[in-house]
Design a protein around this motif. Structure first.
Motif, PDB file in Angstrom:
ATOM      1  N   GLN A 217     -53.017 -28.597  -7.640  1.00  0.00           N
ATOM      2  CA  GLN A 217     -54.269 -28.149  -8.018  1.00  0.00           C
ATOM      3  C   GLN A 217     -55.086 -27.325  -7.099  1.00  0.00           C
ATOM      4  OE1 GLN A 217     -56.321 -31.894  -8.708  1.00  0.00           O
ATOM      5  NE2 GLN A 217     -55.679 -31.971 -10.938  1.00  0.00           N
ATOM      6  N   LEU A 218     -54.851 -27.602  -5.845  1.00  0.00           N
ATOM      7  CA  LEU A 218     -55.502 -26.508  -4.887  1.00  0.00           C
ATOM      8  C   LEU A 218     -54.658 -25.230  -4.838  1.00  0.00           C
ATOM      9  CD1 LEU A 218     -55.903 -29.166  -1.797  1.00  0.00           C
ATOM     10  CD2 LEU A 218     -57.649 -28.265  -3.425  1.00  0.00           C
ATOM     11  N   GLN A 219     -53.499 -25.299  -4.764  1.00  0.00           N
ATOM     12  CA  GLN A 219     -52.694 -23.947  -5.112  1.00  0.00           C
ATOM     13  C   GLN A 219     -53.337 -23.262  -6.109  1.00  0.00           C
ATOM     14  OE1 GLN A 219     -48.572 -25.653  -5.372  1.00  0.00           O
ATOM     15  NE2 GLN A 219     -47.893 -24.646  -3.647  1.00  0.00           N
ATOM     16  N   TYR A 220     -53.535 -23.844  -7.241  1.00  0.00           N
ATOM     17  CA  TYR A 220     -53.945 -22.895  -8.648  1.00  0.00           C
ATOM     18  C   TYR A 220     -55.174 -22.485  -8.204  1.00  0.00           C
ATOM     19  CZ  TYR A 220     -50.188 -25.233 -11.231  1.00  0.00           C
ATOM     20  OH  TYR A 220     -48.674 -25.608 -11.410  1.00  0.00           O
ATOM     21  N   PHE A 221     -56.111 -23.263  -7.530  1.00  0.00           N
ATOM     22  CA  PHE A 221     -57.568 -22.937  -7.290  1.00  0.00           C
ATOM     23  C   PHE A 221     -57.400 -21.743  -6.318  1.00  0.00           C
ATOM     24  CE2 PHE A 221     -60.672 -23.438  -3.659  1.00  0.00           C
ATOM     25  CZ  PHE A 221     -61.754 -23.083  -4.425  1.00  0.00           C
ATOM     26  N   VAL A 222     -56.683 -21.823  -5.179  1.00  0.00           N
ATOM     27  CA  VAL A 222     -56.693 -20.839  -4.276  1.00  0.00           C
ATOM     28  C   VAL A 222     -56.077 -19.474  -4.919  1.00  0.00           C
ATOM     29  CG1 VAL A 222     -55.481 -19.858  -2.316  1.00  0.00           C
ATOM     30  CG2 VAL A 222     -56.432 -22.067  -2.177  1.00  0.00           C
ATOM     31  N   ALA A 223     -55.171 -19.721  -5.847  1.00  0.00           N
ATOM     32  CA  ALA A 223     -54.475 -18.426  -6.465  1.00  0.00           C
ATOM     33  C   ALA A 223     -55.623 -17.690  -7.452  1.00  0.00           C
ATOM     34  CB  ALA A 223     -53.297 -18.741  -7.502  1.00  0.00           C
TER      35      ALA A 223
ATOM     36  N   ARG B 201     -53.610 -13.514 -14.413  1.00  0.00           N
ATOM     37  CA  ARG B 201     -52.889 -13.270 -13.153  1.00  0.00           C
ATOM     38  C   ARG B 201     -52.471 -14.337 -12.139  1.00  0.00           C
ATOM     39  NH1 ARG B 201     -56.139  -8.517 -13.807  1.00  0.00           N
ATOM     40  NH2 ARG B 201     -57.362  -9.359 -12.083  1.00  0.00           N
ATOM     41  N   ALA B 202     -53.479 -15.293 -11.729  1.00  0.00           N
ATOM     42  CA  ALA B 202     -53.034 -16.605 -11.234  1.00  0.00           C
ATOM     43  C   ALA B 202     -52.100 -17.291 -11.448  1.00  0.00           C
ATOM     44  CB  ALA B 202     -54.484 -17.353 -10.725  1.00  0.00           C
ATOM     45  N   ALA B 203     -52.007 -17.166 -12.887  1.00  0.00           N
ATOM     46  CA  ALA B 203     -50.885 -18.305 -13.614  1.00  0.00           C
ATOM     47  C   ALA B 203     -49.546 -17.410 -13.269  1.00  0.00           C
ATOM     48  CB  ALA B 203     -51.235 -18.413 -14.789  1.00  0.00           C
ATOM     49  N   GLU B 204     -49.546 -16.146 -13.466  1.00  0.00           N
ATOM     50  CA  GLU B 204     -48.386 -15.435 -12.994  1.00  0.00           C
ATOM     51  C   GLU B 204     -47.707 -15.632 -11.666  1.00  0.00           C
ATOM     52  OE1 GLU B 204     -49.166 -11.583 -14.158  1.00  0.00           O
ATOM     53  OE2 GLU B 204     -49.363 -11.794 -16.408  1.00  0.00           O
TER      54      GLU B 204
ATOM     55  N   ALA C 145     -58.843 -18.220  -7.000  1.00  0.00           N
ATOM     56  CA  ALA C 145     -59.974 -17.431  -5.998  1.00  0.00           C
ATOM     57  C   ALA C 145     -59.530 -16.048  -5.556  1.00  0.00           C
ATOM     58  CB  ALA C 145     -60.278 -18.460  -5.047  1.00  0.00           C
ATOM     59  N   GLU C 146     -58.263 -16.120  -5.307  1.00  0.00           N
ATOM     60  CA  GLU C 146     -57.894 -14.690  -4.692  1.00  0.00           C
ATOM     61  C   GLU C 146     -57.616 -13.525  -5.716  1.00  0.00           C
ATOM     62  OE1 GLU C 146     -54.345 -15.995  -2.625  1.00  0.00           O
ATOM     63  OE2 GLU C 146     -55.511 -16.524  -0.912  1.00  0.00           O
ATOM     64  N   THR C 147     -57.364 -13.793  -6.885  1.00  0.00           N
ATOM     65  CA  THR C 147     -56.833 -12.786  -8.037  1.00  0.00           C
ATOM     66  C   THR C 147     -58.206 -12.504  -9.093  1.00  0.00           C
ATOM     67  OG1 THR C 147     -56.094 -14.491  -9.356  1.00  0.00           O
ATOM     68  CG2 THR C 147     -54.565 -13.546  -8.030  1.00  0.00           C
ATOM     69  N   ARG C 148     -59.109 -13.696  -8.902  1.00  0.00           N
ATOM     70  CA  ARG C 148     -60.333 -13.683  -9.788  1.00  0.00           C
ATOM     71  C   ARG C 148     -59.918 -13.435 -11.286  1.00  0.00           C
ATOM     72  NH1 ARG C 148     -65.126 -13.777  -6.303  1.00  0.00           N
ATOM     73  NH2 ARG C 148     -64.056 -14.452  -4.457  1.00  0.00           N
TER      74      ARG C 148
ATOM     75  N   SER D 219     -51.860 -24.291 -18.827  1.00  0.00           N
ATOM     76  CA  SER D 219     -51.838 -25.409 -17.793  1.00  0.00           C
ATOM     77  C   SER D 219     -52.574 -25.210 -16.606  1.00  0.00           C
ATOM     78  CB  SER D 219     -50.162 -25.358 -17.372  1.00  0.00           C
ATOM     79  OG  SER D 219     -49.442 -25.782 -18.607  1.00  0.00           O
ATOM     80  N   LEU D 220     -52.643 -23.922 -16.045  1.00  0.00           N
ATOM     81  CA  LEU D 220     -53.315 -23.631 -15.054  1.00  0.00           C
ATOM     82  C   LEU D 220     -54.794 -23.899 -15.166  1.00  0.00           C
ATOM     83  CD1 LEU D 220     -53.059 -20.813 -12.269  1.00  0.00           C
ATOM     84  CD2 LEU D 220     -55.276 -21.192 -13.564  1.00  0.00           C
ATOM     85  N   SER D 221     -55.389 -23.744 -16.268  1.00  0.00           N
ATOM     86  CA  SER D 221     -56.858 -23.791 -16.740  1.00  0.00           C
ATOM     87  C   SER D 221     -57.121 -25.227 -16.635  1.00  0.00           C
ATOM     88  CB  SER D 221     -57.161 -22.959 -17.740  1.00  0.00           C
ATOM     89  OG  SER D 221     -56.961 -21.845 -17.745  1.00  0.00           O
TER      90      SER D 221
END
Length: 294
Positions: A5-11, A20-23, A13-16, A31-33
């Motif tokens: 979950q932290l990995q997904y959150f940082v992704a 794109r974060a899921a990719e 936060a960095e891509t906004r 799943s990410l959401s």
């Protein structure tokens, strides 16, 4: 709270951007959401303000982001530590250093380290002490060579003094000797000299400017804003003089006149720093030993 979950959150936060974060983390966007929502429910706070085409961090998200990055960096360091083979046959070291140390001190030490441990990747980050301390604190570096005193003292860092280095004045051999033409030059003699000055954030810039002001004058810059190689090139071209570490001057080859500073001169103290709360990886500890025994 799950590591994933932290990995997904940082992704995000960095891509906004959720898609794109899921990719970036190779997962389906729904799943990410879903995982981000689960993290928000566990924390009891929204982490993002969601508007069409505009994802921003809430106050809770801003507070979590540096902590999440640090947790992920520590986990990455632990993974590499565990994966290293016996006798340091593979691994990596992330070393930060000021540009002048990359030019003067490091080449011989890194060559010896590489000869002994050819399977270890060396990742070098150049920067000023302030930036290197920040990178250490967030887990982006294993070790850093910094100039003491630190710009912002940090109890989370351990520093070991490595060496005390003299600074010298370099000039073009085709130009008159700096100051009064003597074999040594005082800081006060630099008044009226045109200086080639490093960019803001360079430890040498701050040290030189402070020394000139202590003598009661503001330095006169012929050109400013360069990195070490650029500064030396500008001096060779006769644009002005510069104050640089003795090791750098000794390695710079022909095309420069080196004039020592008269006593008490100028010096800088170099230290090796690492985080106090996390032991450096095995390969980094070996490089640390070689630096301390150089």
């Amino acid at each position: 709270m799950q590591f994933q979950q932290l990995q997904y959150f940082v992704a995000v936060a960095e891509t906004r951007h959720f898609t794109r974060a899921a990719e970036l983390v190779h997962v389906a966007q729904p799943s990410l959401s879903q995982q981000i929502r689960a993290l928000e429910r566990e924390l009891g706070a929204d982490l993002f303000l969601r508007a069409r085409g505009n994802i921003t961090l809430t106050d809770a998200g801003e507070a979590l982001l540096p902590l999440a990055r640090r947790i992920l960096a520590d986990a990455d360091t632990a993974r590499h530590e565990v994966q290293e083979l016996v006798q340091l046959r593979r691994g990596r070291v992330r070393l930060g250093a000021t540009p002048s140390l990359c030019t003067g001190l490091l080449p011989d030490v890194l060559r010896a380290f590489h000869d002994r441990y050819p399977g270890i990747r060396l990742l070098i980050e150049e920067g000023g002490s302030h930036d290197l301390v920040r990178h250490l604190a967030r887990g982006a570096l294993d070790l850093a060579l910094v100039v003491l005193p630190l710009p912002t003292p940090s109890p989370a860092l351990t520093t070991v003094e490595l060496l005390r280095e003299d600074l010298v004045v370099v000039s073009s051999p085709d130009a008159p000797r700096p100051g009064r033409g003597w074999r040594t030059v005082r800081i006060a003699d630099l008044e009226g000299e045109r200086l080639v000055m490093f960019r803001h954030g360079y430890d040498l810039r701050e040290l030189t400017v402070a020394a000139c002001r202590a003598e009661g004058f503001e330095p006169d810059f012929a050109v400013e804003g360069g990195e070490m190689d650029a500064v030396l090139g500008f001096v060779r071209a006769g644009l002005g003089v510069a104050v640089v570490p003795r090791m750098v001057a000794a390695r710079s080859g022909r095309g420069l006149r080196v004039t020592p500073l008269a006593r008490p001169g100028l010096h800088r103290t170099i230290a090796l720093a690492h985080r106090s709360d996390v032991a450096p990886p095995r390969a980094a500890r070996e490089l640390q030993r070689m630096l301390l025994e150089r």
